[in-house]
Scaffold this motif. Structure first.
Motif, PDB file in Angstrom:
ATOM      1  N   ALA A   1       9.002  -8.698 -13.813  1.00  0.00           N
ATOM      2  CA  ALA A   1       8.611  -9.496 -12.656  1.00  0.00           C
ATOM      3  C   ALA A   1       7.426  -8.869 -11.930  1.00  0.00           C
ATOM      4  N   LEU A   2       7.445  -7.536 -11.775  1.00  0.00           N
ATOM      5  CA  LEU A   2       6.335  -6.862 -11.109  1.00  0.00           C
ATOM      6  C   LEU A   2       5.056  -6.950 -11.938  1.00  0.00           C
ATOM      7  N   THR A   3       5.182  -6.834 -13.252  1.00  0.00           N
ATOM      8  CA  THR A   3       4.008  -6.947 -14.121  1.00  0.00           C
ATOM      9  C   THR A   3       3.406  -8.337 -14.047  1.00  0.00           C
ATOM     10  N   GLN A   4       4.256  -9.351 -14.087  1.00  0.00           N
ATOM     11  CA  GLN A   4       3.762 -10.723 -13.979  1.00  0.00           C
ATOM     12  C   GLN A   4       3.056 -10.951 -12.651  1.00  0.00           C
ATOM     13  N   ARG A   5       3.626 -10.375 -11.595  1.00  0.00           N
ATOM     14  CA  ARG A   5       3.013 -10.517 -10.283  1.00  0.00           C
ATOM     15  C   ARG A   5       1.662  -9.834 -10.233  1.00  0.00           C
ATOM     16  N   GLN A   6       1.563  -8.684 -10.871  1.00  0.00           N
ATOM     17  CA  GLN A   6       0.298  -7.959 -10.887  1.00  0.00           C
ATOM     18  C   GLN A   6      -0.774  -8.765 -11.600  1.00  0.00           C
ATOM     19  N   TYR A   7      -0.433  -9.339 -12.732  1.00  0.00           N
ATOM     20  CA  TYR A   7      -1.399 -10.144 -13.466  1.00  0.00           C
ATOM     21  C   TYR A   7      -1.821 -11.378 -12.658  1.00  0.00           C
ATOM     22  N   ALA A   8      -0.913 -11.907 -11.869  1.00  0.00           N
ATOM     23  CA  ALA A   8      -1.216 -13.113 -11.098  1.00  0.00           C
ATOM     24  C   ALA A   8      -2.230 -12.839  -9.994  1.00  0.00           C
ATOM     25  N   VAL A   9      -2.121 -11.680  -9.352  1.00  0.00           N
ATOM     26  CA  VAL A   9      -3.007 -11.365  -8.221  1.00  0.00           C
ATOM     27  C   VAL A   9      -4.132 -10.417  -8.610  1.00  0.00           C
ATOM     28  N   GLY A  10      -4.052  -9.813  -9.770  1.00  0.00           N
ATOM     29  CA  GLY A  10      -5.129  -8.965 -10.255  1.00  0.00           C
ATOM     30  C   GLY A  10      -5.114  -7.529  -9.781  1.00  0.00           C
ATOM     31  N   LYS A  11      -4.054  -7.095  -9.098  1.00  0.00           N
ATOM     32  CA  LYS A  11      -3.969  -5.704  -8.646  1.00  0.00           C
ATOM     33  C   LYS A  11      -2.510  -5.368  -8.381  1.00  0.00           C
ATOM     34  N   PRO A  12      -2.145  -4.077  -8.446  1.00  0.00           N
ATOM     35  CA  PRO A  12      -0.750  -3.701  -8.213  1.00  0.00           C
ATOM     36  C   PRO A  12      -0.368  -3.883  -6.751  1.00  0.00           C
ATOM     37  N   GLY A  13       0.821  -4.401  -6.506  1.00  0.00           N
ATOM     38  CA  GLY A  13       1.308  -4.539  -5.143  1.00  0.00           C
ATOM     39  C   GLY A  13       1.992  -3.278  -4.669  1.00  0.00           C
ATOM     40  N   ALA A  14       2.624  -3.364  -3.501  1.00  0.00           N
ATOM     41  CA  ALA A  14       3.233  -2.187  -2.894  1.00  0.00           C
ATOM     42  C   ALA A  14       4.384  -1.647  -3.736  1.00  0.00           C
ATOM     43  N   MET A  15       5.280  -2.534  -4.189  1.00  0.00           N
ATOM     44  CA  MET A  15       6.426  -2.062  -4.953  1.00  0.00           C
ATOM     45  C   MET A  15       5.997  -1.499  -6.301  1.00  0.00           C
ATOM     46  N   ARG A  16       5.035  -2.145  -6.945  1.00  0.00           N
ATOM     47  CA  ARG A  16       4.545  -1.647  -8.231  1.00  0.00           C
ATOM     48  C   ARG A  16       3.880  -0.285  -8.052  1.00  0.00           C
ATOM     49  N   THR A  17       3.115  -0.124  -6.992  1.00  0.00           N
ATOM     50  CA  THR A  17       2.481   1.167  -6.728  1.00  0.00           C
ATOM     51  C   THR A  17       3.532   2.244  -6.489  1.00  0.00           C
ATOM     52  N   ALA A  18       4.555   1.912  -5.709  1.00  0.00           N
ATOM     53  CA  ALA A  18       5.632   2.868  -5.455  1.00  0.00           C
ATOM     54  C   ALA A  18       6.305   3.281  -6.750  1.00  0.00           C
ATOM     55  N   GLN A  19       6.511   2.314  -7.632  1.00  0.00           N
ATOM     56  CA  GLN A  19       7.143   2.615  -8.915  1.00  0.00           C
ATOM     57  C   GLN A  19       6.261   3.530  -9.764  1.00  0.00           C
ATOM     58  N   LEU A  20       4.968   3.233  -9.820  1.00  0.00           N
ATOM     59  CA  LEU A  20       4.050   4.004 -10.659  1.00  0.00           C
ATOM     60  C   LEU A  20       3.908   5.441 -10.149  1.00  0.00           C
ATOM     61  N   VAL A  21       3.775   5.599  -8.841  1.00  0.00           N
ATOM     62  CA  VAL A  21       3.579   6.942  -8.284  1.00  0.00           C
ATOM     63  C   VAL A  21       4.827   7.793  -8.481  1.00  0.00           C
ATOM     64  N   SER A  22       5.996   7.227  -8.211  1.00  0.00           N
ATOM     65  CA  SER A  22       7.229   8.005  -8.375  1.00  0.00           C
ATOM     66  C   SER A  22       7.468   8.374  -9.832  1.00  0.00           C
ATOM     67  N   ALA A  23       7.051   7.515 -10.748  1.00  0.00           N
ATOM     68  CA  ALA A  23       7.238   7.804 -12.169  1.00  0.00           C
ATOM     69  C   ALA A  23       6.202   8.781 -12.703  1.00  0.00           C
ATOM     70  N   THR A  24       5.059   8.874 -12.028  1.00  0.00           N
ATOM     71  CA  THR A  24       3.953   9.689 -12.513  1.00  0.00           C
ATOM     72  C   THR A  24       3.938  11.086 -11.909  1.00  0.00           C
ATOM     73  N   ALA A  25       4.436  11.211 -10.684  1.00  0.00           N
ATOM     74  CA  ALA A  25       4.334  12.480  -9.959  1.00  0.00           C
ATOM     75  C   ALA A  25       5.067  13.609 -10.680  1.00  0.00           C
TER      76      ALA A  25
END
Length: 588
Positions: free
Chosen positions: A379-403
């Motif tokens: 759902a977050l990936t689909q939302r990102q593709y729809a708006v063309g950039k990562p949203g707040a929840m997607r960013t939170a997910q990426l940072v926590s997974a990457t740190a």
């Protein structure tokens, strides 16, 4: 004793009590302490830091104490300077952090006379200090002053009946406030506690997997199984803030599902259930919006302090569930008798209460979590593709997974998004810190700076724009101060995003109320974050894609940088609704 003798006694007592870092706010009345600290400074045993904003200084010291596990001190002059320490003292009190507030004061004879910069600083922090003492040089000899300060810090270390926490040392200095000529022996500048910027990856994280249950070649699980025949029960383990890896070990040993908040530092391994707030639903496992597994929960074992989700709060309030709280030592966040959980001090007794998971209990939760997490991410990936950039929840997910290393999470929406979206890793890859004592946004940049200085590791801080703006003074470092290795990820949605997810979001949909909610709760702004960074000489990047964010975080550099991700706050309710709908489809 003169003021310098008193100051030297206090500094010696701080060092003797384990203080290795002191953050200093400038001022004249505190000059004796500053000169005494300059005499005692040593890069290995007593490091000094300077901040012009006392609130920032206090949170920097608190971050150092939080990450190091040792007491850290903040020194201020008299008057409002002392009052600026209150937010950090409040947070430290509710989170059991050993912050030491050393406030300079005016002498007794000028109290209550209207003298400049003079107020009654005794017990100024009230219930938020474990103890408060006032030292006067005219009534105390060196040994007595040393003993009073050591005694106060011993109270802050905790006892069998009281929790660890902050202490207050108030010092009434009489002039002269400077040392006599040739009486100050200051070490060379290179040895005054200012250290060079460390390379990324240096140092050790504070939290590692608890080894106490692996003594004599046996695992904790083996010890429990050998100790008793545990009954099979539909029990879940809840790990709140500060629970530590012991919560993970306990769940793993007994084969129980683990609902772990990000700052529990127990959110890893196969027992950690992803997307658990969605699985529990708003009624804590009951009702149509929850997974059917929730209604079968019969017991809860709680570690640490649950602060984030209303789903967990609803679960803990259910009348059909028995609950127990692991409580080996006093803590500052609750008083015995104030919570309904049975307090248990011994892990073996806690295991008897919990029992072991019956066949299929853990596996059913794991399967449900895998399906829910997969749906959430799609759902977050689909939302990102729809708006063309990562949203707040997607960013939170990426940072926590990457740190990797130290991760500091801002309060409000950021840490909640991490709680919702972060897929638990198989092993702990980061140590998570957060203001969960009182969940304020005060001083978060300063706290993260303290964490980096204490651990000597690169640290990632993720905050919303208001949290960032609330502590821009935390960016201010003098040219002689050690610069931390710190990435600051700012999710900029131009206001307070958390209120869209609270009752105020519903109020905003009523006729004529959207502008009221936006003005007084959304608090929109048009601040140029890049310009703020430029003013402080800090590198700033505005990231517009998921690939950019992952690439930059995976390429650490020395010093500080601010990584800004722009998000549309108005779309937040829609994103959450889409994720919830996608997850609920998996309940069938």
């Amino acid at each position: 004793m003169d003021s310098m003798d008193t100051a030297r006694a206090i500094v010696t007592a701080l060092r003797d009590s384990g203080v290795q870092h002191v953050v200093i706010g400038p001022g004249s009345r505190s000059a004796p302490l500053v000169y005494a600290l300059a005499e005692a400074a040593d890069p290995k045993t007593l490091r000094l830091h300077v901040r012009i904003d006392e609130r920032s200084a206090a949170f920097t010291a608190m971050g150092i104490a939080l990450a190091s596990g040792h007491p850290a001190a903040v020194v201020t002059t008299s008057g409002t300077a002392a009052g600026n320490l209150l937010p950090a003292m409040m947070e430290a009190s509710h989170a059991d952090i050993r912050l030491v507030a050393v406030t300079a004061d005016r002498p007794t004879e000028v109290q209550c006379t209207g003298a400049n910069q003079t107020t009654d600083q005794r017990n100024i922090f009230g219930v938020h200090a474990r103890t408060s003492v006032t030292v006067t040089g005219d009534t105390s000899d060196y040994a007595k002053t040393h003993a009073v300060v050591v005694g106060a810090l011993a109270v802050g270390a905790g006892t069998a009946s009281s929790p660890t926490g902050p202490v207050h040392i108030n010092v009434r200095f009489r002039e002269p406030l400077i040392p006599q000529p040739d009486a100050l022996a200051v070490v060379p500048e290179a040895e005054t506690g200012v250290l060079p910027v460390l390379q990324p990856g240096q140092g050790q994280p504070r939290f590692t997997v608890d080894k106490r249950w692996r003594e004599r070649g046996q695992s904790y699980q083996d010890q429990l199984v050998e100790a008793s025949n545990l009954r099979e029960r539909h029990t879940v383990v809840v790990a709140g803030h500060g629970a530590g890896p012991v919560a993970h070990d306990f769940a793993l040993a007994l084969g129980l599902p683990l609902f772990a908040e990000p700052s529990s530092n127990a959110r890893f391994s196969r027992n950690a259930i992803a997307a658990y707030p969605y699985l529990l639903g708003p009624d804590g496992g009951l009702g149509e919006q929850a997974h059917r597994l929730g209604k079968h929960i019969r017991r809860i074992v709680l570690f640490g302090r649950p602060t984030l989700s209303r789903q967990l709060q609803a679960l803990l309030k259910r009348d059909d569930i028995k609950s127990a709280l692991y409580h080996p030592n006093p803590v500052g966040w609750f008083s015995p008798g104030a919570r309904k959980e049975q307090l248990v001090a011994e892990l073996q007794e806690l295991a008897e209460f919990a029992g072991s998971g019956p066949p299929g209990w853990l596996g059913s939760w794991q399967s449900a979590a895998q399906r829910a997490q997969r749906a959430l991410e799609q759902a977050l990936t689909q939302r990102q593709y729809a708006v063309g950039k990562p949203g707040a929840m997607r960013t939170a997910q990426l940072v926590s997974a990457t740190a990797i290393g130290q991760l500091v999470l801002g309060s409000s929406s950021v840490i909640r998004d991490v709680d919702l979206a972060w897929r638990p890793p198989s092993e702990a890859t980061s140590t998570v810190f957060a203001h969960r004592g009182l969940a304020g946004i005060d001083g978060t940049i300063s706290t993260a700076t303290g964490v980096s200085l204490a651990t000597e590791e690169r640290t990632t801080l993720m905050v919303g724009d208001l949290t960032f703006l609330y502590d821009t003074n935390g960016l201010l470092l003098g040219p002689t101060e050690q610069e931390p290795n710190l990435d600051i990820v700012v999710i900029n949605d131009s206001g307070g995003a958390i209120f869209h997810g609270l009752e105020h979001g519903e109020v905003a949909t009523r006729p004529g109320m959207s502008t009221v909610v936006e003005r007084f709760f959304g608090t929109p702004h048009t601040v140029n974050i890049g310009a703020i960074c430029a003013a402080h000489g800090i590198k700033h990047e505005r990231l517009t894609s998921e690939q950019q964010l992952i690439h930059v975080l995976g390429d650490p550099t020395n010093g500080r940088r601010v990584l800004e991700v722009v998000s549309d706050r108005s779309q937040r309710p829609e994103v959450h609704a889409a994720v919830q709908a996608a997850v609920r489809v998996t309940f069938v």
